[in-house]
Design a protein around this motif. Structure first.
Motif, short mmCIF file in Angstrom:
data_model
loop_
_atom_site.label_atom_id
_atom_site.label_comp_id
_atom_site.label_asym_id
_atom_site.label_seq_id
_atom_site.Cartn_x
_atom_site.Cartn_y
_atom_site.Cartn_z
N VAL A 20 -0.92 5.11 11.91
CA VAL A 20 -2.37 5.02 11.78
C VAL A 20 -2.96 5.94 12.84
N LYS A 132 -3.32 -4.28 2.10
CA LYS A 132 -3.13 -4.24 3.55
C LYS A 132 -3.51 -5.61 4.12
N CYS A 158 1.12 -4.37 3.35
CA CYS A 158 1.33 -3.48 4.48
C CYS A 158 0.51 -4.04 5.64
N THR A 160 -1.16 -4.34 9.17
CA THR A 160 -1.64 -3.34 10.14
C THR A 160 -2.56 -4.03 11.13
N GLY A 181 1.82 -0.68 9.13
CA GLY A 181 1.01 0.40 9.69
C GLY A 181 0.89 0.21 11.19
#
Length: 211
Positions: A20, A132, A158, A160, A181
């Motif tokens: 990121v 996410k 995902c 993050t 991430g």
């Protein structure tokens, strides 16, 4: 059109970690992308948080092997600009219905962010199977995401937000996590110093993780 799950899956499974990136220096953008790709991280998220973010994306997209996407996508104009800059995917911090509807007119896939089962279910009902989990650590981390697996078996995540190398290992052991991430592979001070060998080493370490 609902989320292009097949395309997004191929992007998210290319490596266990998606860097990121918050970067504003266009001149060093390609050096940064080349270091990450050389280390084994080919899927790159560049957040739209700096004045030159779209120019950075355009430069990184020129790097062989790099699959560049935009992050912090919050409105349709962000999506259109991302597409025009050469993005292959987009990431948003949330999943409001209006944003998901707007994404239907954009030819590249969106990975929307959710923080609760209700948000995940709402996105799933609109055809989204890859989401996410954000902000992951602040929302309870891996134990919370693990609890999503049984009631939401058709959704992959995902996570993050607040994740480092050690936390990534825990997340990647979960059955409903496709990748993580993280910004730990792109520390600002290392980039500012022009130490792209160090960035490549961090990327290589992250690329050795397994999902």
């Amino acid at each position: 059109m609902a989320q292009d799950a097949a395309t997004l899956k191929s992007i998210l499974t290319a490596a266990p970690v998606v860097p990121v990136i918050i970067h504003d220096d266009v001149a060093s953008a390609r050096n940064l992308a080349e270091a990450l790709v050389a280390g084994g991280l080919t899927t790159l998220e560049v957040t739209l948080r700096t004045p030159n973010a779209l120019k950075v994306i355009a430069e990184m997209a020129k790097v062989a092997g790099a699959v560049v996407g935009s992050g912090t996508v919050c409105k349709k104009a962000d999506m259109e600009a991302s597409r025009d800059a050469g993005c292959r995917f987009m990431v948003s911090p949330g999943a409001p219905v209006a944003l998901l509807e707007a994404a239907e007119d954009i030819a590249i896939p969106l990975l929307p962010g959710i923080a609760s089962p209700s948000e995940a279910m709402a996105a799933s009902l609109m055809g989204y199977s890859y989401l996410k989990f954000f902000p992951a650590e602040a929302m309870g981390g891996a134990p919370v995401l693990k609890s999503f697996a049984s009631p939401l078996p058709d959704i992959s995540f995902c996570p993050t937000g607040g994740i480092d190398l050690e936390k990534a290992k825990t997340y990647l052991r979960l059955p409903n996590v496709v990748c993580v991430g993280g910004s730990w592979v792109v520390p600002g001070e290392t980039i500012a110093a022009g130490d792209f060998d160090a960035i490549r080493s961090l990327a290589a370490q992250a690329a050795q993780l397994s999902a």
